[in-house]
Design an enzyme around this catalytic site. Structure first.
Site, mmCIF file in Angstrom:
data_model
loop_
_atom_site.group_PDB
_atom_site.id
_atom_site.type_symbol
_atom_site.label_atom_id
_atom_site.label_comp_id
_atom_site.label_asym_id
_atom_site.label_seq_id
_atom_site.Cartn_x
_atom_site.Cartn_y
_atom_site.Cartn_z
ATOM 1 N N ASP A 81 0.838 -1.202 0.000
ATOM 2 C CA ASP A 81 0.000 0.000 0.000
ATOM 3 C C ASP A 81 0.877 1.258 0.000
ATOM 4 O O ASP A 81 1.833 1.351 0.771
ATOM 5 C CB ASP A 81 -0.876 -0.040 1.265
ATOM 6 C CG ASP A 81 -2.103 0.848 1.154
ATOM 7 O OD1 ASP A 81 -2.549 1.125 0.030
ATOM 8 O OD2 ASP A 81 -2.632 1.245 2.219
ATOM 9 N N GLY A 178 -7.777 8.275 7.820
ATOM 10 C CA GLY A 178 -7.900 8.626 9.234
ATOM 11 C C GLY A 178 -9.304 9.071 9.590
ATOM 12 O O GLY A 178 -10.268 8.717 8.915
ATOM 13 N N SER A 208 -12.664 4.374 6.330
ATOM 14 C CA SER A 208 -13.057 4.460 7.752
ATOM 15 C C SER A 208 -13.794 5.767 7.982
ATOM 16 O O SER A 208 -13.324 6.834 7.571
ATOM 17 C CB SER A 208 -11.816 4.419 8.651
ATOM 18 O OG SER A 208 -11.174 3.182 8.524
HETATM 19 P P1 13P Z 1 -8.553 4.650 6.539
HETATM 20 O O1 13P Z 1 -7.438 4.544 7.532
HETATM 21 O O2 13P Z 1 -9.203 5.971 6.564
HETATM 22 O O3 13P Z 1 -9.518 3.520 6.668
HETATM 23 O O4 13P Z 1 -7.892 4.533 5.081
HETATM 24 C C1 13P Z 1 -7.241 3.342 4.731
HETATM 25 C C2 13P Z 1 -6.546 3.465 3.428
HETATM 26 O O5 13P Z 1 -6.981 4.156 2.541
HETATM 27 C C3 13P Z 1 -5.307 2.681 3.249
HETATM 28 O O6 13P Z 1 -4.682 2.920 2.038
#
Ligand code: 13P
Length: 283
Positions: A81, A178, A208
């Site tokens: 990622d 976040g 999230s």
């Molecule tokens: P969140 O932490 O907001 O769930 O985002 C995760 C993300 O996009 C990882 O690449």
């Protein structure tokens, strides 16, 4: 079983749903994600970012996630990622990762194209996700975040995909990593325009804190991979707080983290249900 991320993207496109991509940092989160995927009989991306690799150590963490993916009874793509460099992508490729993301979104367009194209060329059969536009926030810690600026431009996104050959594209439509500062407001008109313009599956980061309705609507408008990290960490911390407050008899590590793993599994299962359910919004 460890499979190519391309297989998962192809199936999501065929089925009109989104595959969940869940970030891990350690053994407990990895096991919770895969337990959820197995319980729901769903394929998943098991995602590892640079911060996690620094924290866990490259060899220990990559070997852990690959071994866990191979042992799983559902299809799992092990995904790098937000890699900032081609070298990190190459390292993960040679280790056996089956999906990569190169993130040049903070670069000028031409430099982002060049970096992403170079990664696609090196990756060969392994699918590469690129990013265009700004997804705000930090990938590993979760202070209140401003939403994404600038958002992805559909015409530029089309040119980016054509010039780089990416297998999927992460977009900015008001999403942020976040915790959202205030109510998240996704630009669904822009998403519809991106779906019409871009010849590759779209990826939504920063899931999230987005409502189930927003997630379903995003899927109905062409999002085929959705990334979740913060909510899993929130569940982990909540569980550890509660357990430590109540006290864990005998300093039992398996009990402390076992309860946390069950809680994280529930969080991931809830997301998988939303991602793979029939979209309730028509496009
Ligand atoms: P969140 O932490 O907001 O769930 O985002 C995760 C993300 O996009 C990882 O690449």
């Amino acid at each position: 079983m460890l499979v190519s991320g391309q297989t998962l993207l192809d199936e999501a496109v065929r089925g009109g749903y989104a595959i969940g991509s869940f970030n891990t940092y350690n053994l407990e989160i990895t096991r919770a994600i895969l337990a959820a995927a197995e319980a729901r009989r769903s394929a998943v991306f098991l995602a590892v970012g640079s911060g996690a690799l620094d924290y866990g150590g490259f060899a220990p963490l990559t070997q852990l996630v690959l071994a866990a993916a191979r042992e799983a009874t559902v299809p799992v793509a092990v995904h790098l990622d937000h890699s900032p460099t081609v070298a990190d992508c190459e390292r993960c490729l040679s280790e056996g990762f089956t999906s990569l993301m190169i993130d040049g979104s903070n670069l000028p367009f031409d430099e982002n194209v060049a970096l992403t194209w170079q990664t696609v060329k090196r990756a060969g059969e392994i699918p590469v996700e690129g990013e265009l536009g700004g997804v705000g926030g930090d990938e590993d810690s979760s202070g209140a975040q401003e939403t994404a600026i600038p958002m992805t431009d559909p015409a530029q996104a089309r040119a980016f995909v054509e010039q780089t050959g990416v297998a999927s594209l992460a977009i900015a439509i008001g999403n942020a990593h976040g915790i959202y500062k205030g109510e998240p407001k996704l630009d669904f008109d822009r998403l519809a325009a991106l779906r019409d313009a871009v010849p590759a599956p779209l990826v939504l980061h920063g899931a999230s804190g987005l409502s189930d309705d927003d997630l379903r609507r995003a899927i109905s408008l062409g999002v085929r991979k959705i990334n979740v990290n913060t909510e899993i960490r929130q569940t982990l911390f909540g569980s550890l707080d509660r357990s430590l407050e109540q006290g864990v008899k005998g300093y039992d590590v398996t009990r402390l983290f076992g309860v946390a793993m069950e809680a994280m599994q529930r969080t991931v299962e809830e997301k998988i249900e939303v991602f793979s359910g029939s979209p309730s919004f028509s496009s």
